[in-house]
Design an enzyme around this catalytic site. Structure first.
Site, PDB file in Angstrom:
ATOM      1  CD  GLU A 122      -2.485   1.389   2.667  1.00 46.63           C
ATOM      2  OE1 GLU A 122      -2.628   2.519   3.192  1.00 46.63           O
ATOM      3  OE2 GLU A 122      -2.952   0.345   3.187  1.00 46.63           O
ATOM      4  CB  SER A 217      -0.626  -4.016   8.121  1.00 42.42           C
ATOM      5  OG  SER A 217      -0.410  -2.927   8.996  1.00 42.42           O
ATOM      6  CG  ASN A 218      -6.416  -5.465   8.986  1.00 44.78           C
ATOM      7  OD1 ASN A 218      -7.216  -6.081   9.680  1.00 44.78           O
ATOM      8  ND2 ASN A 218      -6.146  -5.812   7.738  1.00 44.78           N
TER       9      ASN A 218
END
Length: 278
Positions: A122, A217-218
Site C-alpha cells: 500500500e 498489517s491490520n
C-alpha cells in the site's frame, strides 16, 4: 466456556468489494495477493480460477489483471494500461484517497510524509504518486523526522491500518517543526471500529483469538491491541492453528478478525473451539 465475538470484526468494505470484483472476472490473475488471507486466495483459485502473479514481469505476460486492494505503483498501472491489458482495478477506495492526496499536494509543492511501513505494498503505491520521489518520505517513528530535508510546508497521510494515536505523535512533531502542515487522516473507519471493539472485548476476556493472515498489517495491529489488555491473546490464520491448552480453565473466549478474514474462516474457528471445550 463462553465464546463472544467482537461487536465489529472481519471483512471491511474494500475487501468485500475486491472479492466481488475478482469473482466477476473468472480466469483472471491478481497482481500480488488480492488480500492478505491465503485461505481466501485458495478459495478464489479453486472456485473462480483466479490466478496470482507476484511481480510486474509476470503481470505483463497475462491478459487480464485484477489490481489488489493495496494498489500498485502509479508507473506500473500506467504501463499495464498502455500495453493493452484488461486492467480491473480493485484498489480499496480508502487506499485510492491517499494516492490522490499525495499526487495533488506534491504538485502544489509540499513535502510529503507518509506514516506507515515502507515495505508494505500500500505504501509503495501511495509514495509513487509523488511528483518527485526524492521529496516523499515514509516514517514510523518521530525520531525518523529529525534528519529529513523537509520544506517549510508539509502534507502528511497515513497507512490505512495504522493506530490513530501513533499517527497523532508524528503530526504533533511536524507541527512543532514546520510552518505549514496539511494533515489528512487516511486511516479507514473499519480499522477504528475493529480496533475499538477488540480492545473492549479483550478487557473482559480470559483468552482472545485474533483470526487473520500473519502478513496482514491490520490483523497484527488487532493482535497487538488485544495483548495490551489480555496476555492470553493469540493470532491464528485458521482453526488448524488452535492449541487446546489455550482454553484450559478459561471462562470467556473473545474473538476478533482482521479486515481480510472471511466469515467462513471465523465460523470454522468457532466450531473448533466449541469442540475443544465441550
Amino acid at each position: 466456556m463462553k465464546i463472544e465475538l467482537a461487536s465489529s470484526y472481519g471483512f471491511c468494505y474494500g475487501v468485500k468489494r475486491a472479492i466481488r470484483i475478482a469473482e466477476e472476472h473468472p480466469g483472471s490473475h491478481t497482481y500480488g495477493p488480492l488480500i492478505h488471507n491465503k485461505d481466501e486466495i485458495a478459495r478464489l483459485k479453486e472456485t473462480y480460477d483466479i490466478g496470482l502473479v507476484e511481480d510486474f514481469e509476470e503481470a505483463e505476460k497475462v491478459d487480464s489483471i485484477v489490481i489488489r486492494t493495496h494498489g500498485i505503483p502509479k508507473n506500473e498501472l500506467k504501463k499495464l494500461k498502455a500495453e493493452g491489458k484488461e486492467v480491473i482495478n480493485a484498489t480499496c477506495p480508502y487506499v485510492t484517497t491517499p494516492q490522490q492526496i499525495v499526487e495533488q499536494m506534491s504538485k502544489e509543492g509540499y513535502s510529503i510524509v507518509v506514516f506507515g511501513d515502507r515495505n508494505h505494498p500500500e505504501i509503495r503505491g501511495v509514495v509513487s504518486y509523488a511528483d518527485d520521489p526524492r521529496d516523499a518520505f515514509v516514517v514510523l517513528e518521530e525520531s525518523e523526522l529529525e534528519e529529513l530535508p523537509l520544506k517549510s510546508k508539509v502534507a502528511i497521510v497515513a497507512q490505512t491500518t495504522r493506530k490513530p494515536a501513533d499517527f497523532l505523535k508524528i503530526v504533533n512533531a511536524l507541527v512543532l517543526r514546520c510552518k505549514e502542515v496539511r494533515v489528512f487522516n487516511t486511516i479507514c473507519n473499519a480499522t477504528f471500529e475493529n480496533q475499538d471493539a477488540a480492545a473492549e472485548l479483550a478487557k473482559r476476556a480470559d483468552v482472545m483469538i485474533v483470526i487473520g493472515g500473519k502478513h496482514s498489517s491490520n490483523t497484527k495491529q488487532l493482535h497487538s491491541i488485544c495483548k495490551n489488555y489480555c496476555d492470553a491473546s493469540y493470532l491464528v490464520e485458521n482453526e488448524k492453528e488452535l492449541d487446546p491448552a489455550w482454553f484450559e480453565g478459561k471462562k470467556l473466549c473473545g474473538i476478533s478478525a482482521g479486515a481480510s478474514t472471511p466469515d467462513w474462516i471465523v465460523q470454522n474457528v468457532i466450531d473448533r473451539i466449541e469442540s475443544l471445550t465441550r
